[in-house]
Design an enzyme around this catalytic site. Sequence first.
Site, short mmCIF file in Angstrom:
data_model
loop_
_atom_site.label_atom_id
_atom_site.label_comp_id
_atom_site.label_asym_id
_atom_site.label_seq_id
_atom_site.Cartn_x
_atom_site.Cartn_y
_atom_site.Cartn_z
N SER A 75 10.22 77.59 -88.73
CA SER A 75 11.61 77.72 -88.30
C SER A 75 11.83 78.97 -87.45
O SER A 75 11.09 79.95 -87.57
CB SER A 75 12.54 77.77 -89.51
OG SER A 75 12.36 76.66 -90.33
N1 SAH Z 1 9.22 76.78 -94.53
C1 SAH Z 1 8.32 76.47 -93.44
C2 SAH Z 1 8.90 75.44 -92.51
C3 SAH Z 1 7.96 74.32 -92.33
S1 SAH Z 1 8.59 72.85 -91.60
C4 SAH Z 1 7.89 77.73 -92.72
O1 SAH Z 1 8.41 78.81 -93.02
O2 SAH Z 1 6.98 77.65 -91.88
C5 SAH Z 1 8.84 71.84 -93.04
C6 SAH Z 1 7.64 71.53 -93.86
O3 SAH Z 1 8.05 70.61 -94.88
C7 SAH Z 1 6.47 70.86 -93.14
O4 SAH Z 1 5.32 71.63 -93.32
C8 SAH Z 1 6.36 69.51 -93.82
O5 SAH Z 1 5.03 69.05 -93.92
C9 SAH Z 1 6.96 69.78 -95.18
N2 SAH Z 1 7.45 68.61 -95.91
C10 SAH Z 1 8.06 67.50 -95.43
N3 SAH Z 1 8.38 66.64 -96.42
C11 SAH Z 1 7.94 67.22 -97.57
C12 SAH Z 1 7.95 66.81 -98.95
N4 SAH Z 1 8.45 65.64 -99.35
N5 SAH Z 1 7.43 67.66 -99.87
C13 SAH Z 1 6.90 68.86 -99.49
N6 SAH Z 1 6.85 69.28 -98.21
C14 SAH Z 1 7.36 68.48 -97.26
#
Ligand code: SAH
Length: 226
Positions: A77
């Site tokens: 993000s």
């Molecule tokens: N908090 C992260 C943002 C990553 S984007 C950062 O600081 O970099 C969101 C993430 O959520 C992705 O890596 C994606 O694979 C994950 N995601 C999507 N659906 C999910 C689920 N059901 N359970 C766990 N993770 C999930």
Amino acid sequence: MLKLVLLLLLVNLFQSDERQAEREHMVVHQIQDRGVKDELTIEAMRKVDRHKLVPSEVRHLAYQDRPLPIGFGQTISQPYMVAYMTESIRPGENFKVLEIGTGSGYQAAVLAEIVAEVYTVEIVEDLGKRAANDLRDMGYQNIHFKIGDGYYGWQEHAPYDAIIVTAASEQVPPPLLKQLKDGGRMIIPVGSPFMTQQLVIVEKKGKRIRSRNLMPVRFVPFTRSK
Ligand code: SAH
């Protein structure tokens, strides 16, 4: 040989200084100027080496005002969004926080600078493992990792003082609501994937659940395991 080592050390020092300056600039202009006030959040944003958690191809862009690709179709993000979401849960030093969507591990690191324990769940195994390695190398010992579908939260360590969801879900997953402490806060992007979603703050007070829309956002989709 010794000269080379010294030279490399100097280059390294210079580069980390430069990144520190970029980070300061990010904190002032992207975060404080836009109204984030929580001191703990600001201090954490000053500390975490964001550039160490993004792929080398985009490392030079680490402190820019934008999300960045981290592989597997996922993104880290925008710094402001991380600060805003962190502030919105009103983090306390003795908090136990659950994060859904480890991704790069950046949000987890920011939380770990403030709170006692961070539990983070990622559905893409390679991403979760990479973040766990990177964060351990950076010295974080209060972040706990799980690979799995975050829809179900992480029951074993519940209840949580706060929950941060970083992928957009059609609705608030009921298991997460259950695992939130009474009086706790959850922040979650709600809406259809690939469309604008609403960032929602959910407060749990006994049987009462209060939700408020904070702002329109765009997050990667919350995926489900089969
Ligand atoms: N908090 C992260 C943002 C990553 S984007 C950062 O600081 O970099 C969101 C993430 O959520 C992705 O890596 C994606 O694979 C994950 N995601 C999507 N659906 C999910 C689920 N059901 N359970 C766990 N993770 C999930």
